[in-house]
Design a protein around this motif. Sequence first.
Motif, mmCIF file in Angstrom:
data_model
loop_
_atom_site.group_PDB
_atom_site.id
_atom_site.type_symbol
_atom_site.label_atom_id
_atom_site.label_comp_id
_atom_site.label_asym_id
_atom_site.label_seq_id
_atom_site.Cartn_x
_atom_site.Cartn_y
_atom_site.Cartn_z
ATOM 1 N N UNK A 62 0.850 -1.192 0.000
ATOM 2 C CA UNK A 62 0.000 0.000 0.000
ATOM 3 C C UNK A 62 0.887 1.244 0.000
ATOM 4 N N UNK A 63 1.911 1.262 0.846
ATOM 5 C CA UNK A 63 2.824 2.400 0.898
ATOM 6 C C UNK A 63 3.579 2.602 -0.408
ATOM 7 N N UNK A 64 3.982 1.507 -1.035
ATOM 8 C CA UNK A 64 4.669 1.578 -2.331
ATOM 9 C C UNK A 64 3.786 2.280 -3.356
ATOM 10 N N UNK A 65 2.521 1.887 -3.419
ATOM 11 C CA UNK A 65 1.634 2.509 -4.403
ATOM 12 C C UNK A 65 1.343 3.970 -4.073
ATOM 13 N N UNK A 66 1.370 4.319 -2.818
ATOM 14 C CA UNK A 66 1.254 5.730 -2.456
ATOM 15 C C UNK A 66 2.481 6.499 -2.956
ATOM 16 N N UNK A 67 3.667 5.885 -2.860
ATOM 17 C CA UNK A 67 4.886 6.556 -3.313
ATOM 18 C C UNK A 67 4.937 6.742 -4.825
ATOM 19 N N UNK A 68 4.450 5.766 -5.583
ATOM 20 C CA UNK A 68 4.573 5.845 -7.044
ATOM 21 C C UNK A 68 3.345 6.445 -7.725
ATOM 22 N N UNK A 69 2.264 6.645 -6.983
ATOM 23 C CA UNK A 69 1.022 7.105 -7.615
ATOM 24 C C UNK A 69 1.167 8.429 -8.367
ATOM 25 N N UNK A 70 1.934 9.389 -7.883
ATOM 26 C CA UNK A 70 2.073 10.619 -8.679
ATOM 27 C C UNK A 70 2.590 10.356 -10.101
ATOM 28 N N UNK A 71 3.489 9.387 -10.260
ATOM 29 C CA UNK A 71 4.018 9.048 -11.580
ATOM 30 C C UNK A 71 2.957 8.339 -12.419
ATOM 31 N N UNK A 72 2.219 7.443 -11.782
ATOM 32 C CA UNK A 72 1.146 6.727 -12.454
ATOM 33 C C UNK A 72 0.107 7.722 -12.965
ATOM 34 N N UNK A 73 -0.320 8.608 -12.084
ATOM 35 C CA UNK A 73 -1.348 9.580 -12.444
ATOM 36 C C UNK A 73 -0.871 10.497 -13.564
ATOM 37 N N UNK A 74 0.365 10.939 -13.485
ATOM 38 C CA UNK A 74 0.926 11.800 -14.530
ATOM 39 C C UNK A 74 0.900 11.093 -15.880
ATOM 40 N N UNK A 75 1.321 9.830 -15.921
ATOM 41 C CA UNK A 75 1.316 9.080 -17.180
ATOM 42 C C UNK A 75 -0.098 8.848 -17.688
ATOM 43 N N UNK A 76 -1.023 8.586 -16.777
ATOM 44 C CA UNK A 76 -2.408 8.376 -17.182
ATOM 45 C C UNK A 76 -3.007 9.659 -17.761
ATOM 46 N N UNK A 77 -2.720 10.778 -17.150
ATOM 47 C CA UNK A 77 -3.210 12.065 -17.659
ATOM 48 C C UNK A 77 -2.645 12.310 -19.057
ATOM 49 N N UNK A 78 -1.360 12.026 -19.251
ATOM 50 C CA UNK A 78 -0.751 12.173 -20.580
ATOM 51 C C UNK A 78 -1.397 11.240 -21.587
#
Length: 180
Positions: A62-78
Amino acid sequence: KSTLARSLARQRGWRHFCVDDHLGEYAARGEESGGAICAKHAGMSLSEFWMRNPKEQCEELVGFYHEVFPFVLSDLVLEAAASDVPVVAEGIAFLPELLSESGVDAKHCAYLVTARPLHDELYRVRAWTSQLLEGCEDRSRAFQLWMERDNLFAQHVRRQARNSGYRIYEVASVDDFARL
């Protein structure tokens, strides 16, 4: 679940974004940006990673996904901005609490959660499962700990999806996928 997401995207003429295809990149970016869990995982052997208490593994996941979520969200928005075609986004990085905090409306999100017996059965037959356990001194025990971690993680997703008002589809058999 990934097969269903790909199929839905193909049938509708939509694009498919699978977080799992980018996890290595996200983990590296998380480590570079100072993510403590990403850094910890980067320094662990597979045996050190899998041969731990499932509760600890789940909390770190859960903590790992909290750490990487900004990158995931940025790529999804792109990805979404690349064209007017909708995107089917899938992967466990899309934790309900993270999507809710990002303002994702309940009508745009649903969770498929696989029941434990089916989950374990499907993972036993996947070719890459044995690769993820290579180097573990007791692969059978490592697999059991992994499945318990995933069960705890599924409970977390169910709880958070309910709290966020997102739909949850319980998948207990392969036939349940066909009914979706």
